[in-house]
Scaffold this active site. Structure first.
Site, PDB file in Angstrom:
ATOM      1  N   GLU A 176      -9.425 -10.521  -7.828  1.00 24.24           N
ATOM      2  CA  GLU A 176      -8.526  -9.505  -7.971  1.00 24.24           C
ATOM      3  C   GLU A 176      -7.452  -9.660  -8.598  1.00 24.24           C
ATOM      4  OE1 GLU A 176      -9.706  -9.003  -2.818  1.00 24.24           O
ATOM      5  OE2 GLU A 176      -7.828  -9.726  -3.490  1.00 24.24           O
ATOM      6  N   ARG A 216      -2.228 -14.479   4.440  1.00 21.08           N
ATOM      7  CA  ARG A 216      -2.745 -13.947   5.678  1.00 21.08           C
ATOM      8  C   ARG A 216      -2.056 -13.852   6.610  1.00 21.08           C
ATOM      9  NH1 ARG A 216      -6.974 -10.440   4.296  1.00 21.08           N
ATOM     10  NH2 ARG A 216      -8.108 -11.099   6.257  1.00 21.08           N
ATOM     11  N   HIS A 253      -2.202  -5.386   1.555  1.00 23.55           N
ATOM     12  CA  HIS A 253      -3.459  -6.156   1.413  1.00 23.55           C
ATOM     13  C   HIS A 253      -3.235  -7.492   0.801  1.00 23.55           C
ATOM     14  CE1 HIS A 253      -7.397  -7.225  -0.577  1.00 23.55           C
ATOM     15  NE2 HIS A 253      -6.976  -7.752  -1.323  1.00 23.55           N
ATOM     16  N   ASN A 262      -1.999  -0.002   6.717  1.00 26.58           N
ATOM     17  CA  ASN A 262      -1.503  -1.024   7.275  1.00 26.58           C
ATOM     18  C   ASN A 262      -0.541  -2.010   6.322  1.00 26.58           C
ATOM     19  OD1 ASN A 262      -3.693  -1.732   5.750  1.00 26.58           O
ATOM     20  ND2 ASN A 262      -4.724  -3.001   7.484  1.00 26.58           N
ATOM     21  N   TYR A 317     -12.492  -2.046  -3.474  1.00 26.66           N
ATOM     22  CA  TYR A 317     -12.939  -2.186  -2.381  1.00 26.66           C
ATOM     23  C   TYR A 317     -14.378  -1.965  -1.998  1.00 26.66           C
ATOM     24  CZ  TYR A 317      -8.448  -2.140  -0.005  1.00 26.66           C
ATOM     25  OH  TYR A 317      -6.969  -2.500   0.301  1.00 26.66           O
ATOM     26  N   LYS A 368       0.976  -1.327   0.080  1.00 24.85           N
ATOM     27  CA  LYS A 368      -0.109   0.056  -0.095  1.00 24.85           C
ATOM     28  C   LYS A 368       0.891   1.376   0.240  1.00 24.85           C
ATOM     29  CE  LYS A 368      -3.867  -2.120   2.284  1.00 24.85           C
ATOM     30  NZ  LYS A 368      -5.156  -2.178   3.398  1.00 24.85           N
TER      31      LYS A 368
END
Ligand code: UDP
Length: 140
Positions: A128, A87, A117, A114, A51, A11
């Site tokens: 995605e 994850r 993604h 954060n 999103y 990000k």
């Protein structure tokens, strides 16, 4: 589970702080291979579509602002159980709750900014990846 692919974004807080290499080192150390990677400036339309599932949430506007505030690195990661593994490597959404050694624990600045993604399911990973990559952009 055999080889699987997941979609990742480094990000704008990662590109701003020039830590994309440090984050990639954690990804690779976890055994995930970066088989597609491109640095882009996300358009507002791309961020809103990406999103879309969060569009009714109070943080949606801020999230779109953030994701378009600087360059991002979009990635395709490959490996055994890549979706779940990434994850785990990312850590909890809120870095204050992220486990030691995770990317978000090490690098994330806040619940919004954060650092990374990662897709939350194999089906979403496919959707995605297709939003940002063609087959020709991926070399395994
Ligand atoms: N987010 C936020 N505030 C919140 C929850 C989420 O700004 O209270 C942002 C944050 O950047 C997060 C993204 O929205 O990564 C997507 O949220 P999700 O719950 O899907 O978390 P993730 O799958 O990224 O851990």
């Amino acid at each position: 589970m055999a080889n699987e692919r997941t979609f990742s974004i480094l990000k704008p807080d990662a590109t701003r702080r020039n830590i994309t290499g440090a984050v990639n080192a954690v990804i690779e150390a976890a055994g995930l291979r970066i088989v597609g990677q491109r640095r882009i400036r996300m358009t507002r339309a791309q961020a809103e579509k990406f999103y879309e599932v969060h569009k009714e949430r109070p943080f949606f506007g801020e999230l779109v602002e953030f994701m378009t505030s600087g360059p991002v690195v979009v990635q395709v990661l490959e490996g055994e159980n890549a979706v779940a593994k990434y994850r785990e490597v990312m850590g909890a959404t809120n870095p204050a709750q992220a486990a030691d050694g995770t990317i978000r624990k090490q690098f994330a600045e806040s619940v919004g900014e954060n650092t990374v993604h990662g897709s939350d399911s194999a089906d979403n990973a496919k959707i995605e990846i297709a939003q940002f990559f063609t087959d020709a952009d991926i070399a395994a």
